[in-house]
Design an enzyme around this catalytic site. Structure first.
Site, mmCIF file in Angstrom:
data_model
loop_
_atom_site.group_PDB
_atom_site.id
_atom_site.type_symbol
_atom_site.label_atom_id
_atom_site.label_comp_id
_atom_site.label_asym_id
_atom_site.label_seq_id
_atom_site.Cartn_x
_atom_site.Cartn_y
_atom_site.Cartn_z
ATOM 1 N N GLY A 180 -7.135 -1.049 7.271
ATOM 2 C CA GLY A 180 -7.968 -1.556 6.192
ATOM 3 C C GLY A 180 -7.278 -2.667 5.426
ATOM 4 N N CYS A 181 -7.746 -2.904 4.221
ATOM 5 C CA CYS A 181 -7.325 -4.086 3.466
ATOM 6 C C CYS A 181 -5.917 -3.954 2.879
ATOM 7 C CB CYS A 181 -8.352 -4.378 2.377
ATOM 8 S SG CYS A 181 -8.887 -2.928 1.433
#
Length: 344
Positions: A147-148
């Site tokens: 993810g980020c």
């Protein structure tokens, strides 16, 4: 043409995947699905896609049957059975959720609940952060797409860790995210009236991405690196700004740091090391798969300050998933991903 399917196409990450895949020279979107919008065209949900993607949202089984590669943009806990089905059918499965990111089942259970449906299946998953684990991703049938935060923080610190330039205790990751990082389903915390003109931390020292970041950093260092992680919500749509603090080893200079970062990233198409004095800014990576990194040294206190900026929907989600697909199928890693950020 590779036939690509997107499960969860009406969420933010799923819709971003469709946008990127439409521009990919070697891919055709075969089918899409959505639990919330089954039977509706994607262009009804997102009018911006009118005339570009008018595919109707169907069921997940049809997506799997029609596709060579299946992207799952779903909340955690919903991908394991889909991955099993794809494995049985010889399909490539790229999971944008968290189901295959953590290697330790006990850690997964503690942070996400539940367990591993198949330990053998989990052992076959590659962790899809190409700049750090490229050789492990090539040719894989199952990829856990980070993810980020879990992309921005390791990329900011990796050269300093691999070069043995920083101490491995006392690491702090101070990270800001646009509201799309919370997903499309609205909550009180992401309501416009609460986010606009506000700026606040959330899940302080208790965010699910913490063990994943520590896992990645441990692979780089060969030993555990505990981090203190504080995330914030920015009143913007897109972007992650990760400011990472670490103690430098005695005698390490800013010149040594810059040499280590240049050596590691000079041939990486999506990592841009900014010149001395510049600061990474989320506006300069919007809609792109770039990760901008700026280096700073607090010489008085012997601190490294490494700042990375990514678009959480692209390098932090859909763009990285396409990058992983390119590696899996032996395509040019940059295919479909060299769009420039807008200048203003």
């Amino acid at each position: 043409m590779i036939q690509a399917g997107v499960i969860g196409a009406t969420g933010y990450a799923g819709a971003e995947l469709v946008r990127l895949l439409l521009a990919h020279p070697g891919v055709q979107i075969s089918a899409i699905s959505s639990v919330s919008f089954t039977g509706q065209a994607l262009s009804e949900v997102y009018p911006a896609y009118l005339g570009r993607c008018d595919l109707t949202c169907t069921d997940q089984e049809e997506v799997i049957e029609k596709s060579d590669v299946i992207f799952a943009a779903l909340p955690h806990g919903l991908s394991q059975e889909l991955a099993q089905s794809c494995q049985e059918k010889g399909k490539v499965f790229i999971d944008l959720g968290a189901d295959f990111r953590l290697e330790d089942e006990e850690v997964y259970a503690r942070w996400y609940g539940g367990g591993f449906l198949s330990k053998e299946l989990h052992s076959q998953a590659a962790y899809g952060l190409p700049e750090l684990f490229r050789d492990q991703i090539r040719g894989k049938k199952l990829v856990a797409n980070p993810g980020c935060y879990t992309t921005a923080v390791p990329l900011a610190l990796a050269p300093a860790i691999k070069g043995s330039l920083m101490k491995l205790n006392g690491v702090i990751a101070d990270c800001k995210s646009g509201v799309t990082g919370s997903g499309r389903k609205p909550t009180q915390d992401t309501h416009f009236a609460d986010v606009n003109e506000g700026f606040t931390a959330y899940k302080v020292a208790n965010h699910r991405h913490t063990p994943e970041m520590e896992q990645t950093l441990a692979h780089l260092a060969g030993q555990k690196i505990p981090i203190t992680f504080v995330p914030y919500i920015l009143p913007v749509n897109r972007g992650i700004l990760a400011t990472c603090y670490a103690d430098l080893k005695p005698g390490v200079t800013e010149h040594q740091l810059r040499e280590a970062y240049q050596a590691m990233y000079e041939n990486e198409p999506f990592v841009r090391l900014l010149p001395k004095g510049a600061c990474a800014d989320i506006k300069n990576v919007r809609y792109s798969n770039f990760c901008d990194i700026s280096l700073h040294v607090d010489s008085q206190n012997g601190k490294l300050i490494a700042i990375s900026a990514i678009d959480n929907m692209v390098k932090g989600a859909a763009g990285q998933a396409v990058q992983n697909m390119n590696l899996v199928f032996g395509l040019e890693e940059t295919d479909g991903l060299m769009m420039m950020p807008p200048a203003f």
